[in-house]
Design a protein around this motif. Structure first.
Motif, PDB file in Angstrom:
ATOM      1  N   ASN A   1      -1.043  13.307   2.588  1.00 29.38           N
ATOM      2  CA  ASN A   1      -2.315  12.575   3.206  1.00 29.38           C
ATOM      3  C   ASN A   1      -1.929  11.481   3.926  1.00 29.38           C
ATOM      4  O   ASN A   1      -2.830  11.024   4.612  1.00 29.38           O
ATOM      5  N   HIS A   2      -0.790  11.143   4.085  1.00 34.94           N
ATOM      6  CA  HIS A   2      -0.415  10.110   4.671  1.00 34.94           C
ATOM      7  C   HIS A   2       0.519  10.330   6.036  1.00 34.94           C
ATOM      8  O   HIS A   2       0.486   9.792   7.220  1.00 34.94           O
TER       9      HIS A   2
ATOM     10  N   ASP B   1       0.951  -1.091   0.110  1.00 38.14           N
ATOM     11  CA  ASP B   1      -0.107   0.039  -0.055  1.00 38.14           C
ATOM     12  C   ASP B   1       0.869   1.100  -0.026  1.00 38.14           C
ATOM     13  O   ASP B   1       1.920   1.153   0.292  1.00 38.14           O
ATOM     14  N   THR B   2       0.444   2.324  -0.367  1.00 36.89           N
ATOM     15  CA  THR B   2       1.091   3.537  -0.502  1.00 36.89           C
ATOM     16  C   THR B   2       1.769   3.785   0.896  1.00 36.89           C
ATOM     17  O   THR B   2       3.085   4.311   0.809  1.00 36.89           O
ATOM     18  N   PRO B   3       1.199   3.836   2.169  1.00 37.50           N
ATOM     19  CA  PRO B   3       2.036   4.368   3.171  1.00 37.50           C
ATOM     20  C   PRO B   3       3.257   3.362   3.218  1.00 37.50           C
ATOM     21  O   PRO B   3       4.221   3.903   3.744  1.00 37.50           O
TER      22      PRO B   3
ATOM     23  N   SER C   1       0.463  14.571  -2.492  1.00 38.13           N
ATOM     24  CA  SER C   1      -0.153  13.352  -1.928  1.00 38.13           C
ATOM     25  C   SER C   1       0.358  12.815  -0.606  1.00 38.13           C
ATOM     26  O   SER C   1       0.036  11.978  -0.149  1.00 38.13           O
TER      27      SER C   1
END
Length: 209
Positions: free
Chosen positions: A45-46, A6-8, A42
């Motif tokens: 966002n995390h 996942d992105t994180p 972006s």
């Protein structure tokens, strides 16, 4: 089968690599975003800022390296369990070299949360533990912090300094044989330092029963 992260997690992976390579101050969030393949906005966002990202990287590494210690302290401490723990830590540094590199940057160039590193990773090795068995180097001796520092220096500097010594060593320091020899060295040093025996006594390291 390739597992998509996942992105994180991808952000943490790339940030860890950059912090280990360049240090906290020289790493920008833009570089992290570029490596992940996302736009810089972006990333927010995390993680709210670079310090929060750095803290998250530290938390993940510290949890990984503290797990073997926490597991060992759930039972009476023996010479064998200490040696097994030390060998596990050597293997972790071998498979996750970024912690040693990141800590070297933190020691030399500074960065936030250095007190977190000390309190969560190193202080438990010699500080009194009212909730369970103690792990202490030269327990009751004011050399304990220096002993902890010396052992950690030996283990972690293998990752950061071994490349410089590669030509003088008979094997590649990062080969399986190199890892085996480093574990042998740590085990021999442990046998010289720790007075606790192989029988479970419930006593801390260095306490005679």
């Amino acid at each position: 089968m390739t597992v998509l992260k996942d992105t994180p997690t991808r952000i943490l992976d790339e940030a860890e690599a950059l912090f280990a390579e360049k240090g906290y101050k020289a790493t920008s969030l833009g570089e992290v975003a570029d490596r992940v393949g996302i736009r810089s906005p972006s990333l927010y966002n995390h993680f709210k800022n670079k310090e929060a990202l750095y803290q998250a990287v530290l938390d993940r590494l510290i949890a990984l390296f503290n797990e073997p210690l926490n597991k060992m302290l759930q039972q009476p401490v023996t010479r064998s369990s200490i040696q097994e723990w030390l060998e596990t830590i050597v293997e972790l540094h071998y498979t996750h070299p970024n912690l040693a590199r990141l800590l070297q940057h933190a020691a030399l160039a500074g960065g936030p949360h250095t007190s977190v590193i000390v309190n969560q990773m190193f202080r438990p090795l010699f500080e009194h533990r009212p909730e369970g068995p103690e792990l202490g180097f030269f327990q009751g001796n004011d050399l304990e912090p220096w002993a902890v520092m010396a052992f950690n220096n030996i283990v972690m500097s293998y990752i950061t300094m071994a490349p410089m010594y590669r030509e003088m060593l008979p094997v590649d320091p990062f080969s399986e044989e190199g890892l085996m020899r480093q574990k042998q060295l740590i085990s021999q040093l442990a046998r010289l330092v720790f007075s606790v025996g192989d029988e479970p006594t419930g006593l801390g390291v260095g306490e005679a029963g």
